[in-house]
Design a protein around this motif. Structure first.
Motif, PDB file in Angstrom:
ATOM      1  N   LEU A   1       0.936  -1.323   0.348  1.00 16.37           N
ATOM      2  CA  LEU A   1      -0.114   0.130  -0.069  1.00 16.37           C
ATOM      3  C   LEU A   1       1.117   1.287   0.242  1.00 16.37           C
ATOM      4  O   LEU A   1       1.678   1.251   1.001  1.00 16.37           O
ATOM      5  N   ALA A   2       0.599   1.653  -1.149  1.00  9.30           N
ATOM      6  CA  ALA A   2       1.632   3.115  -1.044  1.00  9.30           C
ATOM      7  C   ALA A   2      -0.073   4.766  -0.983  1.00  9.30           C
ATOM      8  O   ALA A   2      -1.016   4.666  -1.391  1.00  9.30           O
ATOM      9  N   LEU A   3       1.247   5.234   0.078  1.00  8.13           N
ATOM     10  CA  LEU A   3      -0.172   6.278   0.426  1.00  8.13           C
ATOM     11  C   LEU A   3       0.403   7.691   0.090  1.00  8.13           C
ATOM     12  O   LEU A   3       1.407   7.620   0.215  1.00  8.13           O
ATOM     13  N   THR A   4      -0.269   8.388  -0.442  1.00 10.07           N
ATOM     14  CA  THR A   4       0.305   9.370  -1.679  1.00 10.07           C
ATOM     15  C   THR A   4      -0.617  10.740  -1.435  1.00 10.07           C
ATOM     16  O   THR A   4      -1.905  10.600  -1.065  1.00 10.07           O
ATOM     17  N   GLY A   5      -0.602  11.854  -1.888  1.00  9.42           N
ATOM     18  CA  GLY A   5      -0.969  12.591  -1.972  1.00  9.42           C
ATOM     19  C   GLY A   5      -0.769  13.842  -3.437  1.00  9.42           C
ATOM     20  O   GLY A   5      -0.510  12.707  -4.302  1.00  9.42           O
ATOM     21  N   GLY A   6      -0.939  14.599  -3.486  1.00  9.43           N
ATOM     22  CA  GLY A   6      -1.402  16.350  -2.806  1.00  9.43           C
ATOM     23  C   GLY A   6      -0.048  15.384  -1.695  1.00  9.43           C
ATOM     24  O   GLY A   6       1.045  15.003  -2.034  1.00  9.43           O
ATOM     25  N   GLU A   7      -0.470  16.054  -0.048  1.00  2.28           N
ATOM     26  CA  GLU A   7       0.752  16.156   1.102  1.00  2.28           C
ATOM     27  C   GLU A   7       0.175  14.852   1.838  1.00  2.28           C
ATOM     28  O   GLU A   7      -0.574  15.164   2.641  1.00  2.28           O
ATOM     29  N   PRO A   8       0.228  13.782   1.942  1.00  2.00           N
ATOM     30  CA  PRO A   8      -0.734  12.671   3.436  1.00  2.00           C
ATOM     31  C   PRO A   8      -0.392  13.081   4.607  1.00  2.00           C
ATOM     32  O   PRO A   8      -1.054  13.287   4.969  1.00  2.00           O
ATOM     33  N   LEU A   9       0.354  13.525   4.429  1.00  2.00           N
ATOM     34  CA  LEU A   9       1.022  14.425   6.398  1.00  2.00           C
ATOM     35  C   LEU A   9      -0.176  15.709   6.156  1.00  2.00           C
ATOM     36  O   LEU A   9      -0.234  16.227   7.513  1.00  2.00           O
ATOM     37  N   ALA A  10      -0.746  15.867   5.205  1.00  2.00           N
ATOM     38  CA  ALA A  10      -1.048  17.453   5.349  1.00  2.00           C
ATOM     39  C   ALA A  10      -2.854  16.738   6.068  1.00  2.00           C
ATOM     40  O   ALA A  10      -3.915  17.786   6.647  1.00  2.00           O
ATOM     41  N   ARG A  11      -3.176  15.735   5.461  1.00  2.00           N
ATOM     42  CA  ARG A  11      -4.575  15.203   6.148  1.00  2.00           C
ATOM     43  C   ARG A  11      -4.214  15.081   8.262  1.00  2.00           C
ATOM     44  O   ARG A  11      -3.038  14.554   8.510  1.00  2.00           O
ATOM     45  N   SER A  12      -5.124  15.192   8.670  1.00  2.00           N
ATOM     46  CA  SER A  12      -4.979  16.088  10.321  1.00  2.00           C
ATOM     47  C   SER A  12      -5.205  14.399  10.975  1.00  2.00           C
ATOM     48  O   SER A  12      -5.356  13.862  12.012  1.00  2.00           O
ATOM     49  N   ASP A  13      -5.489  13.126   9.823  1.00  2.00           N
ATOM     50  CA  ASP A  13      -6.127  11.936  10.388  1.00  2.00           C
ATOM     51  C   ASP A  13      -4.896  10.834   9.593  1.00  2.00           C
ATOM     52  O   ASP A  13      -5.418   9.859   9.415  1.00  2.00           O
ATOM     53  N   PHE A  14      -3.942  11.556   9.275  1.00  2.00           N
ATOM     54  CA  PHE A  14      -2.946  10.193   8.474  1.00  2.00           C
ATOM     55  C   PHE A  14      -2.321   9.303   9.924  1.00  2.00           C
ATOM     56  O   PHE A  14      -2.566   8.405   8.597  1.00  2.00           O
ATOM     57  N   PHE A  15      -1.959   9.953  10.525  1.00  2.00           N
ATOM     58  CA  PHE A  15      -1.561   8.776  11.967  1.00  2.00           C
ATOM     59  C   PHE A  15      -2.857   7.487  11.522  1.00  2.00           C
ATOM     60  O   PHE A  15      -2.583   6.468  11.598  1.00  2.00           O
TER      61      PHE A  15
END
Lengths: 307, 99
Positions: A68-82
């Protein structure tokens, strides 16, 4: 215990690897970015919620997906990333994180190290502040990105640094490559990849194409480094072979559309309203791809031990 | 390997079914560190599912005799080998021991 180099018995068509664009939001505005056109509040409100992502991710796991590759945009820009990341790890996915690195703090680096991803890929589009920030249009982004690389190297997390070669940064590509070689010589687990593709934006604009290097410029650049040249030749060979997207690999966009790959969004299956298995087995094979033909799927093939 | 012992799963491993294979994935170590995924055979998969930190190996093995067409001696030998493997990769620990 018998050691093996591949996972056995994987059918020719099997949903093994997913690239999931979990958001188009981003803290930067890179000049060649194809998702930034959807980095605006009304489009962000349409993105999958945490609950929807969990439900779809559980369906992927149930179907046997493991990469599973998590990408964006910027994935860490989601407040629920973790929340998303930890759900993926707890679900047994081999997670790759694609990030611009600039949101990675010491605390985030520690959190990643405590539950390590399979890989982290960071976009490094310049090796000077001037060029890097000419691309990202973000003041201070160069320093933050370089700091993130250091934090992740210190924690021995495996990195892949990537540059998209463009008119605005082509004179720094070889210096970036030398910087990566230096990290490798210092014992860090860092790889390098030079990207050459500049895509149409998701809303159909070809403006980023103005930054593209000509074929001749790309060839001249690649010829200056043995590894880059080898990779360029290998890519030319693979481009000549039929596309295997949708066989073992597939893409999900920020709105829950299941697609063949991130570069082919002509058709999508709505995972908000349908099941992943139905989308993958019944709809994906019917989606058009100009480079499509029957072929075996190449996967990361992690080595396996048989207990 | 004493058959009256009780083993518990290590929470740092996740079991997944991939293309009909039962795979153990270490989630707190990197694959490059452990250099492997661990694929369990049918007996290994059944053993993993039943390992609950409460049931002695002997009781699990007795259950298996009703499920698998195998002699007790062979089954005990297989289970002992599997337990050795799982202990060696720290996928299980003796119940009551600190993870």
């Amino acid at each position: 215990m018998i050691t093996r180099n591949t996972l056995p018995s994987i059918p020719e068509r099997y949903p093994l690897a997913c690239q999931w664009e979990i958001t188009c939001r981003c803290n930067l505005r890179c000049v060649m970015c194809y998702t930034d056109c959807f980095n605006r509040p009304e489009k962000i409100r349409e993105e999958l919620t945490t609950t929807e992502i969990f439900r779809i991710m559980d369906e992927l796991a149930e179907a046997g997906c493991i990469e599973l590759a998590l990408t964006g945009g910027e994935p860490l820009a989601r407040s629920d990333f973790f929340d998303i990341y930890e759900h993926a790890k707890a679900g047994g996915f081999l997670v790759t994180l694609l990030t611009n690195g600039t949101l990675i703090t010491e605390e985030i680096a520690d959190r990643l190290a405590s539950l390590p991803p399979h890989h982290i890929e960071i976009s490094l589009h310049g090796i000077t502040e001037r060029t890097f920030e000419l691309v990202t249009q973000g003041n201070g982004s160069f320093a933050r990105c370089m700091r993130a690389i250091g934090l992740l190297c210190d924690r021995k997390l495996p990195l892949l640094l990537k540059t998209t070669a463009m008119t605005v940064n082509s004179d720094e590509v070889l210096t970036i490559k030398r910087y990566v070689n230096g990290l490798q010589e210092s014992g860090h687990r860092v790889g390098y990849k030079l990207g050459e593709k500049i895509r149409l934006t998701l809303d159909g604009s070809d403006a980023p194409g103005l930054l593209a290097l000509s074929d001749e410029e790309l060839e001249n650049l690649n010829r200056q480094d043995a590894e880059l040249w080898t990779e360029a030749c290998r890519n030319q060979t693979s481009e000549a072979t039929p596309c295997t997207s949708g066989m073992g690999r597939f893409h999900i966009d920020a709105y829950g559309q299941l697609q063949l790959c991130s570069g082919n969004r002509r058709r999508g299956y709505d995972l908000r309203h349908g099941s992943f298995k139905e989308g993958f087995y019944q709809y994906l094979p019917t989606f058009p791809c100009s480079r499509k033909a029957e072929q075996h799927v190449t996967l990361i093939q992690p080595s396996a031990s048989h207990a | 390997m004493r058959m009256d012992k009780i083993y518990a799963k290590n929470d740092d491993f996740v079991q997944r079914e991939v293309a009909g294979e039962c795979i153990l994935i270490p989630i707190r170590r990197q694959l490059t560190d452990v250099n492997s995924l661990y694929v369990l055979n049918e007996t290994g998969s059944a053993l993993w599912r039943r390992m609950d930190g409460k049931t002695p190996v002997q009781a699990i093995t007795l259950d298996f005799l009703n499920e698998f067409d195998v002699t007790q001696a062979q089954l005990e030998k297989d289970v002992a080998a599997l337990l050795e493997d799982l202990l060696s990769i720290h996928a299980i620990r003796e119940a009551g021991q600190t993870p």
